[in-house]
Write a protein that holds these residues in place. Structure first.
Motif, PDB file in Angstrom:
ATOM      1  N   LYS A  11      66.450  91.457  27.902  1.00  0.00           N
ATOM      2  CA  LYS A  11      66.494  90.090  27.377  1.00  0.00           C
ATOM      3  C   LYS A  11      65.836  89.108  28.344  1.00  0.00           C
ATOM      4  N   HIS A  12      66.212  89.178  29.609  1.00  0.00           N
ATOM      5  CA  HIS A  12      65.698  88.219  30.587  1.00  0.00           C
ATOM      6  C   HIS A  12      64.224  88.445  30.909  1.00  0.00           C
ATOM      7  N   GLN A  13      63.811  89.704  31.006  1.00  0.00           N
ATOM      8  CA  GLN A  13      62.408  89.983  31.323  1.00  0.00           C
ATOM      9  C   GLN A  13      61.494  89.497  30.206  1.00  0.00           C
ATOM     10  N   ALA A  14      61.891  89.675  28.963  1.00  0.00           N
ATOM     11  CA  ALA A  14      61.074  89.215  27.841  1.00  0.00           C
ATOM     12  C   ALA A  14      60.872  87.706  27.924  1.00  0.00           C
ATOM     13  N   GLU A  15      61.942  86.978  28.200  1.00  0.00           N
ATOM     14  CA  GLU A  15      61.849  85.518  28.327  1.00  0.00           C
ATOM     15  C   GLU A  15      60.985  85.124  29.523  1.00  0.00           C
ATOM     16  N   ASP A  16      61.213  85.770  30.658  1.00  0.00           N
ATOM     17  CA  ASP A  16      60.471  85.443  31.873  1.00  0.00           C
ATOM     18  C   ASP A  16      58.983  85.728  31.716  1.00  0.00           C
ATOM     19  N   LEU A  17      58.643  86.854  31.099  1.00  0.00           N
ATOM     20  CA  LEU A  17      57.230  87.205  30.944  1.00  0.00           C
ATOM     21  C   LEU A  17      56.519  86.254  29.991  1.00  0.00           C
ATOM     22  N   GLU A  18      57.164  85.869  28.909  1.00  0.00           N
ATOM     23  CA  GLU A  18      56.536  84.919  27.986  1.00  0.00           C
ATOM     24  C   GLU A  18      56.211  83.615  28.707  1.00  0.00           C
ATOM     25  N   ALA A  19      57.116  83.145  29.541  1.00  0.00           N
ATOM     26  CA  ALA A  19      56.858  81.924  30.310  1.00  0.00           C
ATOM     27  C   ALA A  19      55.742  82.155  31.333  1.00  0.00           C
ATOM     28  N   LEU A  20      55.750  83.309  31.972  1.00  0.00           N
ATOM     29  CA  LEU A  20      54.738  83.630  32.977  1.00  0.00           C
ATOM     30  C   LEU A  20      53.342  83.692  32.373  1.00  0.00           C
ATOM     31  N   GLU A  57      52.021  82.058  30.201  1.00  0.00           N
ATOM     32  CA  GLU A  57      51.401  80.760  29.953  1.00  0.00           C
ATOM     33  C   GLU A  57      50.467  80.402  31.103  1.00  0.00           C
ATOM     34  N   PHE A  58      50.690  81.027  32.282  1.00  0.00           N
ATOM     35  CA  PHE A  58      49.907  80.719  33.484  1.00  0.00           C
ATOM     36  C   PHE A  58      49.076  81.894  33.976  1.00  0.00           C
ATOM     37  N   GLU A  59      49.483  83.107  33.670  1.00  0.00           N
ATOM     38  CA  GLU A  59      48.771  84.314  34.084  1.00  0.00           C
ATOM     39  C   GLU A  59      48.293  85.062  32.854  1.00  0.00           C
ATOM     40  N   ALA A  60      47.223  85.812  33.039  1.00  0.00           N
ATOM     41  CA  ALA A  60      46.705  86.633  31.945  1.00  0.00           C
ATOM     42  C   ALA A  60      47.632  87.826  31.708  1.00  0.00           C
ATOM     43  N   LYS A  61      47.829  88.160  30.432  1.00  0.00           N
ATOM     44  CA  LYS A  61      48.581  89.362  30.090  1.00  0.00           C
ATOM     45  C   LYS A  61      47.746  90.574  30.467  1.00  0.00           C
ATOM     46  N   PRO A  62      48.394  91.667  30.810  1.00  0.00           N
ATOM     47  CA  PRO A  62      47.636  92.898  31.028  1.00  0.00           C
ATOM     48  C   PRO A  62      46.880  93.276  29.746  1.00  0.00           C
ATOM     49  N   ASP A 102      58.912 107.967  21.796  1.00  0.00           N
ATOM     50  CA  ASP A 102      58.702 109.129  22.649  1.00  0.00           C
ATOM     51  C   ASP A 102      57.258 109.223  23.145  1.00  0.00           C
ATOM     52  N   GLN A 103      56.386 108.351  22.657  1.00  0.00           N
ATOM     53  CA  GLN A 103      54.993 108.311  23.100  1.00  0.00           C
ATOM     54  C   GLN A 103      54.715 107.113  24.008  1.00  0.00           C
ATOM     55  N   TRP A 104      55.737 106.307  24.281  1.00  0.00           N
ATOM     56  CA  TRP A 104      55.537 105.159  25.161  1.00  0.00           C
ATOM     57  C   TRP A 104      55.153 105.625  26.557  1.00  0.00           C
ATOM     58  N   THR A 105      54.371 104.822  27.226  1.00  0.00           N
ATOM     59  CA  THR A 105      53.936 105.111  28.584  1.00  0.00           C
ATOM     60  C   THR A 105      54.536 104.075  29.527  1.00  0.00           C
ATOM     61  N   VAL A 106      54.210 104.180  30.806  1.00  0.00           N
ATOM     62  CA  VAL A 106      54.835 103.352  31.835  1.00  0.00           C
ATOM     63  C   VAL A 106      53.840 102.347  32.404  1.00  0.00           C
ATOM     64  N   MET A 107      54.323 101.132  32.589  1.00  0.00           N
ATOM     65  CA  MET A 107      53.568 100.102  33.304  1.00  0.00           C
ATOM     66  C   MET A 107      54.424  99.620  34.470  1.00  0.00           C
ATOM     67  N   VAL A 108      53.760  99.354  35.589  1.00  0.00           N
ATOM     68  CA  VAL A 108      54.435  98.862  36.791  1.00  0.00           C
ATOM     69  C   VAL A 108      53.836  97.509  37.127  1.00  0.00           C
ATOM     70  N   ASN A 109      54.706  96.529  37.390  1.00  0.00           N
ATOM     71  CA  ASN A 109      54.276  95.181  37.761  1.00  0.00           C
ATOM     72  C   ASN A 109      54.758  94.888  39.165  1.00  0.00           C
ATOM     73  N   GLU A 110      53.836  94.410  39.991  1.00  0.00           N
ATOM     74  CA  GLU A 110      54.213  94.099  41.365  1.00  0.00           C
ATOM     75  C   GLU A 110      55.165  92.903  41.394  1.00  0.00           C
ATOM     76  N   ALA A 111      55.986  92.882  42.402  1.00  0.00           N
ATOM     77  CA  ALA A 111      56.880  91.742  42.618  1.00  0.00           C
ATOM     78  C   ALA A 111      56.039  90.578  43.115  1.00  0.00           C
ATOM     79  N   ARG A 112      56.314  89.415  42.605  1.00  0.00           N
ATOM     80  CA  ARG A 112      55.647  88.198  43.083  1.00  0.00           C
ATOM     81  C   ARG A 112      54.133  88.292  43.046  1.00  0.00           C
ATOM     82  N   GLY A 113      53.606  88.885  41.978  1.00  0.00           N
ATOM     83  CA  GLY A 113      52.161  88.987  41.847  1.00  0.00           C
ATOM     84  C   GLY A 113      51.770  89.357  40.430  1.00  0.00           C
ATOM     85  N   ASP A 114      50.472  89.356  40.186  1.00  0.00           N
ATOM     86  CA  ASP A 114      49.992  89.597  38.828  1.00  0.00           C
ATOM     87  C   ASP A 114      49.343  90.969  38.645  1.00  0.00           C
ATOM     88  N   ARG A 115      49.515  91.870  39.616  1.00  0.00           N
ATOM     89  CA  ARG A 115      48.941  93.210  39.470  1.00  0.00           C
ATOM     90  C   ARG A 115      49.835  94.089  38.605  1.00  0.00           C
TER      91      ARG A 115
END
Length: 177
Positions: A73-82, A84-89, A122-135
């Motif tokens: 719940k919180h990550q979805a909200e935080d990412l939507e706000a983020l 607005e300023f950073e490009a989505k992967p 069952d076909q979903w893959t993994v994404m990793v996001n760095e802390a305090r960054g946009d990688r």
């Protein structure tokens, strides 16, 4: 049982009782079906800490800091706000795609499923996001494949700590605080 889960059992044999979940309630609460390998992982290991670094989130985790439903719940909200300023992967530019957290680290990196509307969970893959960054990094692996391959050194991340994994491996189930 998946091959990846069998490899995890070799790395860290399970101690304690299996975790029982009402996955129907969990999935209704989250509004999404979850991957089978994740459900098997939680059944055997529960919310867990690996090598004193990576924390697997669990719905209804005894340690509320690692509750899957709250994190989602919180990550979805935080990412939507983020975004607005950073490009989505680029992987999220496909209409209806989203990320759902399944693990975090003590440094604040977050590990997600890349959920696409045209794919079975069952076909979903993994994404990793760095802390305090946009990688972001994308891995064509399930969560258990990612965890097992990270622990045995087959998979390398440029985002996760260079001190992960440790040898010998340490596993502990997350308990109430």
């Amino acid at each position: 049982m998946s091959n990846a889960l069998a490899r995890l059992l070799e790395i860290a044999p399970v101690r304690g009782e299996p975790c029982r979940k009402d996955w129907g309630d969990v999935e209704r609460s989250m509004g999404v079906e979850l991957p089978t390998d994740y459900k098997e992982l939680i059944h055997l290991y529960g919310g867990s800490n690996w090598d004193d670094y990576l924390y697997v989130l669990e719905p209804g985790c005894p340690n509320p800091n690692y509750d899957l439903i709250e994190w989602a719940k919180h990550q979805a909200e935080d990412l939507e706000a983020l975004w607005e300023f950073e490009a989505k992967p680029a992987e999220l530019e496909v209409e209806g795609s989203r990320v759902i957290p399944w693990a975090t680290t003590d440094n604040g990196e977050c590990l997600y499923w890349l959920a696409r509307p045209d794919l079975d969970p069952d076909q979903w893959t993994v994404m990793v996001n760095e802390a305090r960054g946009d990688r972001w990094e994308h891995f064509s692996a399930s969560c258990t494949q990612f965890l097992a391959s990270s622990l045995n050194g087959e998979l390398q991340s440029g985002i996760l700590s260079s001190l992960f994994p440790r040898t010998p491996h340490e596993f502990r189930r997350l308990l109430a605080v």
